[in-house]
Design an enzyme around this catalytic site. Structure first.
Site, mmCIF file in Angstrom:
data_model
loop_
_atom_site.group_PDB
_atom_site.id
_atom_site.type_symbol
_atom_site.label_atom_id
_atom_site.label_comp_id
_atom_site.label_asym_id
_atom_site.label_seq_id
_atom_site.Cartn_x
_atom_site.Cartn_y
_atom_site.Cartn_z
ATOM 1 N N LYS A 169 0.703 -1.147 -0.068
ATOM 2 C CA LYS A 169 0.163 -0.008 0.094
ATOM 3 C C LYS A 169 0.906 1.226 0.166
ATOM 4 C CE LYS A 169 -2.282 1.574 3.901
ATOM 5 N NZ LYS A 169 -1.739 3.161 4.000
ATOM 6 N N GLU A 224 -9.410 7.480 3.724
ATOM 7 C CA GLU A 224 -9.368 7.738 5.303
ATOM 8 C C GLU A 224 -9.816 9.249 5.449
ATOM 9 O OE1 GLU A 224 -5.463 6.572 7.069
ATOM 10 O OE2 GLU A 224 -6.322 7.624 8.870
HETATM 11 O O1 KIV Z 1 -0.958 2.408 8.671
HETATM 12 C C1 KIV Z 1 -2.292 2.120 8.831
HETATM 13 O O2 KIV Z 1 -2.541 1.545 9.746
HETATM 14 C C2 KIV Z 1 -3.201 2.674 7.804
HETATM 15 C C3 KIV Z 1 -4.436 2.334 7.986
HETATM 16 C C4 KIV Z 1 -5.092 3.481 9.068
HETATM 17 C C5 KIV Z 1 -5.256 2.412 6.773
HETATM 18 O O3 KIV Z 1 -2.574 3.063 6.819
#
Ligand code: KIV
Length: 282
Positions: free
Chosen positions: A114, A183
């Site tokens: 991600k 988010e």
């Molecule tokens: O780092 C994380 O936990 C996140 C989530 C809040 C989506 O990016």
């Protein structure tokens, strides 16, 4: 037998049933999540705050992220594992982004990565996807940009800002993201984005209209008490239960209740007597 949740399986869930994702950062937690029905584990850079005690997510390194992802991969054999690319591991160049994304799969056992940002990181996303690495996008409140955003604030509150978020979401979907985290954005915008993009949206503080939901596990089970964002639902209060257990242990040790016979090892009485007799004759 490999019964791992796959990226195509997550994509196929759009419009069929809601998708779930939680964070995990260690072997034990990953095992518990893996036993549940939750679809995906995010080894989030939030570990900088909830595991390592930093004030934000900026200082966590690639090596730390890989270390935690490896532990999660040892514990989770079913849920899809997404490794979160830390601040400055993909922003500098496309080559840097592809190399670091590859490390999550090659060295740490993740199935996807991600990264945060919209149109500004599309070149990196295209190159990572072209290298065969599934990418989850992340827009709205992007904690790696808190210096620019001025803190942990809800994003997209004006029509112009909301339109920019929609454009970013479309750009991420076109670039090949298999899903997009939304988010801290108003629920109506998340709903519009969810209707317009062909990939699943995973909301955190983005309302019920998203294709799925993600929570930080330390928040949802009540282990992290420094900040609790409004969008968190606390499903358990493990922090208080742990505190009770610790105080009970301390108290029982003081009162001679613990350890009891069943927690102690025995010795044959004749061996004990022989020992005592050696000591008497010493
Ligand atoms: O780092 C994380 O936990 C996140 C989530 C809040 C989506 O990016």
């Amino acid at each position: 037998m490999n019964n791992r949740v796959t990226v195509p399986a997550i994509m196929e869930l759009k419009g069929k049933r809601k998708i779930t994702m939680v964070t995990a950062y260690d072997y034990v937690t990953a095992r518990w999540v893996d036993k549940s029905n939750v679809d995906m584990i995010l080894v989030g850079d939030s570990l900088a705050m909830v595991m390592l005690g930093h004030d934000d997510t900026l200082s966590v390194t690639m090596e730390e992220m890989l270390h935690h992802t490896r532990a999660v991969a040892r514990g989770a054999k079913r849920a899809l594992i997404v490794g979160d690319m830390p601040f400055m591991s993909y922003q500098v160049s496309v080559e840097q982004a592809v190399t670091n994304a590859g490390r999550f799969l090659k060295e740490a056992g993740a199935q996807a990565v991600k990264l945060e940002g919209g149109a500004a990181v599309v070149r990196q996303i295209r190159a990572i996807v072209d290298a065969g690495i599934p990418v989850q996008g992340h827009i709205g409140l992007t904690p790696q940009s808190i210096a620019q955003l001025g803190g942990f604030r809800v994003q997209g509150k004006t029509a112009d800002a909301a339109k920019r978020l929609l454009d970013d979401a479309m750009a991420l979907a076109d670039a090949g993201c298999f899903s997009i985290v939304l988010e801290a954005i108003p629920a109506p915008i998340a709903e519009i984005i969810t209707e317009r993009v062909h990939v699943p949206t995973i909301g955190i503080g983005a309302g019920a209209g998203c294709d799925g939901q993600v929570l930080v596990i330390h928040d949802m089970v009540g282990l992290y008490d420094r900040i609790t964002p409004r969008f968190v639902k606390k499903y358990e209060d493990l922090g208080s239960r742990m505190l009770d257990a610790l105080n009970k242990f301390h108290d029982e040790v003081q009162r001679g209740i613990f350890p009891a016979d069943e927690h102690s090892f025995k010795m044959k009485p004749e061996e004990e007597e022989r020992l005592r007799s050696f000591l008497r004759n010493e």
